[in-house]
Design an enzyme around this catalytic site. Structure first.
Site, PDB file in Angstrom:
ATOM      1  N   SER A 176     -20.894 -25.233  11.886  1.00 32.45           N
ATOM      2  CA  SER A 176     -19.431 -25.118  11.928  1.00 32.45           C
ATOM      3  C   SER A 176     -18.949 -24.033  10.970  1.00 32.45           C
ATOM      4  O   SER A 176     -19.359 -24.005   9.804  1.00 32.45           O
ATOM      5  CB  SER A 176     -18.771 -26.450  11.552  1.00 32.45           C
ATOM      6  OG  SER A 176     -19.080 -27.423  12.499  1.00 32.45           O
ATOM      7  N   GLU A 259     -20.071 -37.000   4.873  1.00 28.38           N
ATOM      8  CA  GLU A 259     -19.712 -36.463   6.187  1.00 28.38           C
ATOM      9  C   GLU A 259     -19.357 -37.592   7.149  1.00 28.38           C
ATOM     10  O   GLU A 259     -18.656 -37.389   8.128  1.00 28.38           O
ATOM     11  CB  GLU A 259     -20.914 -35.668   6.721  1.00 28.38           C
ATOM     12  CG  GLU A 259     -20.622 -34.909   7.982  1.00 28.38           C
ATOM     13  CD  GLU A 259     -21.821 -34.080   8.437  1.00 28.38           C
ATOM     14  OE1 GLU A 259     -22.897 -34.203   7.840  1.00 28.38           O
ATOM     15  OE2 GLU A 259     -21.644 -33.334   9.411  1.00 28.38           O
TER      16      GLU A 259
HETATM   17  C1  LIG Z   1     -18.394 -30.048  16.872  1.00 25.55           C
HETATM   18  C2  LIG Z   1     -19.744 -30.088  16.232  1.00 25.55           C
HETATM   19  C3  LIG Z   1     -19.913 -29.559  14.968  1.00 25.55           C
HETATM   20  C4  LIG Z   1     -21.186 -29.561  14.361  1.00 25.55           C
HETATM   21  N1  LIG Z   1     -21.320 -28.981  13.128  1.00 25.55           N
HETATM   22  C5  LIG Z   1     -22.548 -28.922  12.555  1.00 25.55           C
HETATM   23  C6  LIG Z   1     -22.732 -28.245  11.314  1.00 25.55           C
HETATM   24  O1  LIG Z   1     -21.788 -27.722  10.710  1.00 25.55           O
HETATM   25  N2  LIG Z   1     -23.982 -28.177  10.801  1.00 25.55           N
HETATM   26  C7  LIG Z   1     -25.055 -28.751  11.417  1.00 25.55           C
HETATM   27  O2  LIG Z   1     -26.148 -28.678  10.884  1.00 25.55           O
HETATM   28  N3  LIG Z   1     -24.932 -29.387  12.618  1.00 25.55           N
HETATM   29  C8  LIG Z   1     -23.703 -29.478  13.195  1.00 25.55           C
HETATM   30  N4  LIG Z   1     -23.549 -30.117  14.416  1.00 25.55           N
HETATM   31  C9  LIG Z   1     -24.725 -30.615  15.097  1.00 25.55           C
HETATM   32  C10 LIG Z   1     -24.841 -32.142  15.133  1.00 25.55           C
HETATM   33  O3  LIG Z   1     -25.183 -32.647  13.853  1.00 25.55           O
HETATM   34  C11 LIG Z   1     -25.916 -32.472  16.179  1.00 25.55           C
HETATM   35  O4  LIG Z   1     -25.411 -32.050  17.443  1.00 25.55           O
HETATM   36  C12 LIG Z   1     -26.243 -33.938  16.224  1.00 25.55           C
HETATM   37  O5  LIG Z   1     -26.901 -34.350  15.048  1.00 25.55           O
HETATM   38  C13 LIG Z   1     -27.131 -34.278  17.448  1.00 25.55           C
HETATM   39  O6  LIG Z   1     -28.237 -33.439  17.524  1.00 25.55           O
HETATM   40  P1  LIG Z   1     -28.566 -32.669  18.879  1.00 25.55           P
HETATM   41  O7  LIG Z   1     -27.345 -31.965  19.346  1.00 25.55           O
HETATM   42  O8  LIG Z   1     -29.810 -31.863  18.659  1.00 25.55           O
HETATM   43  O9  LIG Z   1     -28.856 -33.811  19.955  1.00 25.55           O
HETATM   44  P2  LIG Z   1     -30.213 -34.617  20.128  1.00 25.55           P
HETATM   45  O10 LIG Z   1     -30.713 -35.076  18.823  1.00 25.55           O
HETATM   46  O11 LIG Z   1     -31.133 -33.806  20.992  1.00 25.55           O
HETATM   47  O12 LIG Z   1     -29.719 -35.891  20.939  1.00 25.55           O
HETATM   48  C14 LIG Z   1     -29.498 -35.876  22.363  1.00 25.55           C
HETATM   49  C15 LIG Z   1     -29.132 -37.293  22.784  1.00 25.55           C
HETATM   50  O13 LIG Z   1     -30.227 -38.194  22.494  1.00 25.55           O
HETATM   51  C16 LIG Z   1     -29.779 -39.284  21.707  1.00 25.55           C
HETATM   52  N5  LIG Z   1     -30.802 -39.657  20.736  1.00 25.55           N
HETATM   53  C17 LIG Z   1     -31.546 -38.815  19.974  1.00 25.55           C
HETATM   54  N6  LIG Z   1     -32.388 -39.527  19.191  1.00 25.55           N
HETATM   55  C18 LIG Z   1     -32.159 -40.838  19.451  1.00 25.55           C
HETATM   56  C19 LIG Z   1     -32.708 -42.057  18.972  1.00 25.55           C
HETATM   57  N7  LIG Z   1     -33.660 -42.064  18.022  1.00 25.55           N
HETATM   58  N8  LIG Z   1     -32.229 -43.218  19.483  1.00 25.55           N
HETATM   59  C20 LIG Z   1     -31.266 -43.225  20.428  1.00 25.55           C
HETATM   60  N9  LIG Z   1     -30.708 -42.096  20.934  1.00 25.55           N
HETATM   61  C21 LIG Z   1     -31.147 -40.924  20.445  1.00 25.55           C
HETATM   62  C22 LIG Z   1     -28.554 -38.749  20.989  1.00 25.55           C
HETATM   63  O14 LIG Z   1     -27.700 -39.797  20.581  1.00 25.55           O
HETATM   64  C23 LIG Z   1     -27.929 -37.848  22.040  1.00 25.55           C
HETATM   65  O15 LIG Z   1     -27.139 -38.613  22.913  1.00 25.55           O
HETATM   66  C24 LIG Z   1     -22.288 -30.134  15.041  1.00 25.55           C
HETATM   67  C25 LIG Z   1     -22.111 -30.701  16.324  1.00 25.55           C
HETATM   68  C26 LIG Z   1     -20.860 -30.677  16.914  1.00 25.55           C
HETATM   69  C27 LIG Z   1     -20.701 -31.289  18.274  1.00 25.55           C
END
Ligand SMILES: Cc1cc2nc3c(=O)[nH]c(=O)nc-3n(C[C@H](O)[C@H](O)[C@H](O)COP(=O)(O)OP(=O)(O)OC[C@H]3O[C@@H](n4cnc5c(N)ncnc54)[C@H](O)[C@@H]3O)c2cc1C
Length: 395
Positions: A176, A259
């Site tokens: 972000s 956070e």
């Molecule tokens: C608006 C926005 C701002 C953000 N800002 C930042 C930032 O400033 N810095 C930063 O580092 N990140 C940031 N993020 C990233 C955010 O932290 C990640 O998107 C989030 O942690 C999920 O990771 P991923 O997108 O890789 O999804 P994934 O981890 O690939 O997950 C995909 C799906 O699988 C599910 N899932 C995964 N593992 C499990 C489990 N063990 N049990 C059950 N379900 C599971 C998840 O719930 C999700 O529905 C931001 C995201 C958004 C949307």
């Protein structure tokens, strides 16, 4: 315009908190014109960021931004609740975007806990005064929920214990405000690839360092609020390490509870305003009463939970896994609020091109991200089940 300065006040009592709040609102009333946004609504992300930094600068000069932060880091002391009160007051008056403003609450506490005291003393006032913005480089293309698998690598120039510099290579994503940021709290892999959370080290990196490139990403609401960040042989001084070598997981674990909880106080204040706005413009009938009543109850429960978290933070100085409850509540409440908007203002979110329609649409779409950022709702439920209710481990 000259701003009246406020006197020192670091009392923890409810009476003094009420006194602080009254003085703050009186000051905001007097200085409203100076603080008000200078752009026509709804404004762009550039407008919102410029407005936030301008407001921070005015508040800093008058002494308000420093309340609730420790004196050793340029603050004026007092409980953290003083700063969340300030955020809520700004959100309630539409003076800053609550999501943007709350980022201070996410990264500054960790800098204060883990950076060298001289570094924290130098940079925290710059963040508070609007001279700088920081971002959080945690997520990677293959490491989101499973953050401990991150691969962005930091290698010492020489022996890890004595090296004066480290070289960073890799990629972050969803960072972000990366394109607006001066610094980044960055998690890197310093141990073996399979060392998971034991082999991670945090650095505080200047975003202007050669080798860093930022590519903004467009969100579903059209804003370019986050970005991909690439690190290509980026040299970082060893004294920018936060915490211990291979101790970055503790840094991450200290950021996440903030956070997931205390940063939301101003968001809650904003959601109350938006729900009130919905009541003002929705049809005055039983259906509105039912839909709004349901959203209001959720919001009120969230506020009560968040208030309890603020008090716990003031009393114990730390937050932990229990903040997953706050995060889950804020995400589901935010979505329930905007679901209520969509149900009651027929077609507004989908088709209305007025400024009000644009704002509702953008906020509705952004609310869909609430169950993703800061850790997904599924992951919060896992933490609640495993760590708070003791229902087994993830391993
Ligand atoms: C608006 C926005 C701002 C953000 N800002 C930042 C930032 O400033 N810095 C930063 O580092 N990140 C940031 N993020 C990233 C955010 O932290 C990640 O998107 C989030 O942690 C999920 O990771 P991923 O997108 O890789 O999804 P994934 O981890 O690939 O997950 C995909 C799906 O699988 C599910 N899932 C995964 N593992 C499990 C489990 N063990 N049990 C059950 N379900 C599971 C998840 O719930 C999700 O529905 C931001 C995201 C958004 C949307």
């Amino acid at each position: 315009m000259a701003f009246s300065r406020i006197g020192p006040s670091d009392s923890r009592s409810a009476t003094e908190l009420a006194h602080y709040r009254a003085r703050l609102h009186a000051w905001l009333d007097v200085n409203h014109e100076e603080l008000a946004p200078r752009y026509p609504p709804p404004g762009t992300l550039d407008d919102h960021i410029a407005q936030m930094q301008r407001v921070k600068s005015i508040l800093f000069d008058a002494g308000w931004m420093q309340f609730g932060w420790p004196e050793r880091s340029g603050g004026r002391g007092g409980p953290p609740m003083l700063r969340t009160e300030l955020g809520a007051a700004l959100a309630a008056r539409d003076l800053t975007d609550p999501g943007l403003f709350s980022l201070i609450e996410v990264l500054a506490p960790t800098l204060i806990e883990f950076a060298r005291p001289e570094l924290a003393g130098e940079v925290v006032p710059r963040l508070l005064s609007g001279a700088e913005l920081w971002c959080q480089g945690f997520s990677e293309p293959h490491s989101g929920s499973d953050l401990a698998s991150l691969r962005c690598r930091a290698v010492p120039n020489g022996d890890a214990r004595t090296a004066s510099t480290w070289v960073i290579n890799g990629q972050k994503v969803w960072t972000s405000l990366a394109q607006y940021s001066d610094r980044c709290v960055l998690l890197t892999r310093t141990g073996l690839a399979d060392s998971r959370h034991r082999g991670i080290t945090a650095f505080f990196v200047d975003m202007k360092t050669p080798g860093i490139s930022v590519r903004p990403l467009e969100m579903i609401n059209g804003e370019r609020e986050f970005a991909e960040v690439f690190f290509d042989n980026v040299v970082v001084p060893a004294d920018r390490m936060l915490g211990q070598l291979n101790g970055g997981w503790s840094v991450a674990m200290s950021i996440l509870p903030y956070e997931r909880s205390s940063c939301f106080w101003q968001r809650i204040a904003y959601l109350y305003r938006r729900l009130q706005r919905l009541v003002d413009v929705a049809p005055q009938d039983d259906r509105t009463a039912e839909v709004v009543g349901d959203a209001f109850l959720k919001l009120h429960a969230l506020r009560a939970r968040s208030r309890a978290t603020q008090h716990r933070l003031a009393e114990t100085g730390t937050l932990g896994a229990e903040t997953s409850i706050d995060k889950l509540l804020v995400a589901t409440t935010e979505q329930a609020t905007y679901d209520a908007v969509r149900r009651l203002l027929t077609g507004m979110v989908e088709m209305d091109d007025s400024v009000a329609g644009e704002v509702w649409r953008s906020e509705y779409l952004y609310s869909r991200a609430a169950t993703i950022y800061g850790g997904t709702a599924e992951v919060q439920r896992n933490i609640i089940a495993r760590r708070l209710l003791g229902l087994g481990s993830d391993e």
